[in-house]
Design an enzyme around this catalytic site. Structure first.
Site, PDB file in Angstrom:
ATOM      1  N   THR A 211       0.827  -1.207   0.000  1.00  0.00           N
ATOM      2  CA  THR A 211       0.000   0.000   0.000  1.00  0.00           C
ATOM      3  C   THR A 211       0.862   1.257   0.000  1.00  0.00           C
ATOM      4  O   THR A 211       1.986   1.263   0.494  1.00  0.00           O
ATOM      5  CB  THR A 211      -0.921   0.042   1.236  1.00  0.00           C
ATOM      6  OG1 THR A 211      -0.134  -0.013   2.428  1.00  0.00           O
ATOM      7  CG2 THR A 211      -1.915  -1.106   1.204  1.00  0.00           C
ATOM      8  N   ASN A 213       0.968   4.767   1.677  1.00  0.00           N
ATOM      9  CA  ASN A 213       0.417   5.307   2.910  1.00  0.00           C
ATOM     10  C   ASN A 213       0.568   6.829   2.949  1.00  0.00           C
ATOM     11  O   ASN A 213       1.655   7.358   2.708  1.00  0.00           O
ATOM     12  CB  ASN A 213       1.125   4.706   4.115  1.00  0.00           C
ATOM     13  CG  ASN A 213       1.023   3.189   4.139  1.00  0.00           C
ATOM     14  OD1 ASN A 213       0.021   2.635   3.678  1.00  0.00           O
ATOM     15  ND2 ASN A 213       2.031   2.526   4.653  1.00  0.00           N
ATOM     16  N   GLU A 259      -4.384   4.251   3.503  1.00  0.00           N
ATOM     17  CA  GLU A 259      -3.507   3.208   2.965  1.00  0.00           C
ATOM     18  C   GLU A 259      -4.137   2.682   1.678  1.00  0.00           C
ATOM     19  O   GLU A 259      -5.172   2.019   1.716  1.00  0.00           O
ATOM     20  CB  GLU A 259      -3.328   2.092   3.983  1.00  0.00           C
ATOM     21  CG  GLU A 259      -2.722   2.572   5.299  1.00  0.00           C
ATOM     22  CD  GLU A 259      -2.661   1.485   6.360  1.00  0.00           C
ATOM     23  OE1 GLU A 259      -1.581   0.897   6.541  1.00  0.00           O
ATOM     24  OE2 GLU A 259      -3.709   1.223   6.983  1.00  0.00           O
TER      25      GLU A 259
END
Length: 312
Positions: A211, A213, A259
């Protein structure tokens, strides 16, 4: 092209003065704001003047309530981009400091608008107030303008035919409820969070879901949960995805974070600024009995996000 940000009203060269401007906070640049800007644009055409917007940083509410919960709907760069799409050339993003807060309504009209910016026209909304104690009104500004050499227009309240309240507070209410369609209808575009990609705890990679972030900073906190998203990278590429927004109940983070799992993307985004539109709210935050249950839910979320985004 984004509007040029001009961060002060003092000591401007003559070529940065003389605009027809819309004046207000304009957080979100929603459809109600756009109506005021449209009135300024008409004046700019009639006067053969540049089109500008006068706003403030920080938001006046933040100055007077420094401990208030985050409530922002956009960053200055996002504001400049949204205004540029409306044809605005200049964003006078004036410092809202102790000096500004102490100005009377007349001082603001004379020192800032007339002398500092040399405005030729000021467009304001029906509920516009200005000056210490919010003592000024559109009618007062019109009187000051007649004396100081600029014209003033007041945009009446505009009601959406579907009954939507066109205000920043209504956008915040919709986001808090996870009603992304309503928020987008008021804004005229999906709500988006922009920020620098920071290092997380890398749990997503262990789950096979890397992900990007982004901390939420001064943005208001929409409903915590999982969203179908569309993200624009710094190089202009756009990727569909799915995102978790919140504090992750299984591995709680100190502060809420966005995220984002970008579908079909492979690369390093650390340190880059990305902008993620929250297209649809899929579900609230949840806890799970273990990693396998979490992985299964992530896959289900991703499939649902792909389905939603395929129709938009």
């Amino acid at each position: 092209m984004a509007a040029r940000i001009i961060p002060d009203w003092r000591d401007l060269p003559s070529d940065l003065k003389g605009a027809a401007v819309a004046v207000g906070a304009f957080d979100g640049v929603h459809q109600g704001h756009q109506a005021v800007i449209a009135d300024a644009a008409r004046a700019a055409r009639d006067l053969d003047a540049p089109l500008g917007v006068v706003s403030f940083a920080p938001h006046p509410r933040r100055f007077f309530q420094p401990d208030a919960a985050p409530f922002g709907l956009m960053t200055p760069d996002q504001m400049a981009a949204a205004l540029g799409e409306l044809g605005v050339e200049r964003l006078y993003l004036l410092p809202f400091d102790a000096e500004m807060a102490a100005m009377s309504d007349r001082d603001f009209a004379e020192q800032v608008l007339a002398d500092g910016l040399g405005v030729r026209h000021a467009a304001v909304g029906f509920d516009f107030t200005f000056g210490k104690g919010r003592s000024g009104s559109p009618e007062a500004l019109r009187a000051y303008g007649a004396e100081l050499g600029f014209s003033v227009s007041m945009t009446p309240r505009i009601d959406d035919p579907d009954g939507l309240k066109l205000s920043s507070s209504a956008v915040r209410e919709a986001l808090k409820a996870g009603d992304m369609d309503r928020a987008a209808a008021i804004l005229g575009r999906p709500f988006a969070i922009a920020g620098e990609v920071v290092h997380g705890d890398k749990r997503g990679r262990t789950l096979g879901v890397p992900t990007a972030n982004v901390t939420l900073g001064g943005y208001m906190r929409p409903a915590f949960g999982v969203y179908a998203t569309r993200t624009r990278l710094a190089d202009g590429r756009v990727f569909d995805g799915v995102a978790s927004l919140g504090v992750r109940p299984m591995w709680r983070t100190p502060e809420p974070m966005l995220e984002v799992w970008l579908f079909d993307f492979d690369g390093d985004l650390y340190g880059q600024t990305i902008e993620t539109q929250l297209i649809a709210f899929l579900r609230p935050e949840m806890t799970f009995d273990g990693l396998e249950a979490l992985k299964a839910q992530i896959e289900a979320d991703a499939e649902r996000a792909r389905q939603v985004l395929s129709t938009i």
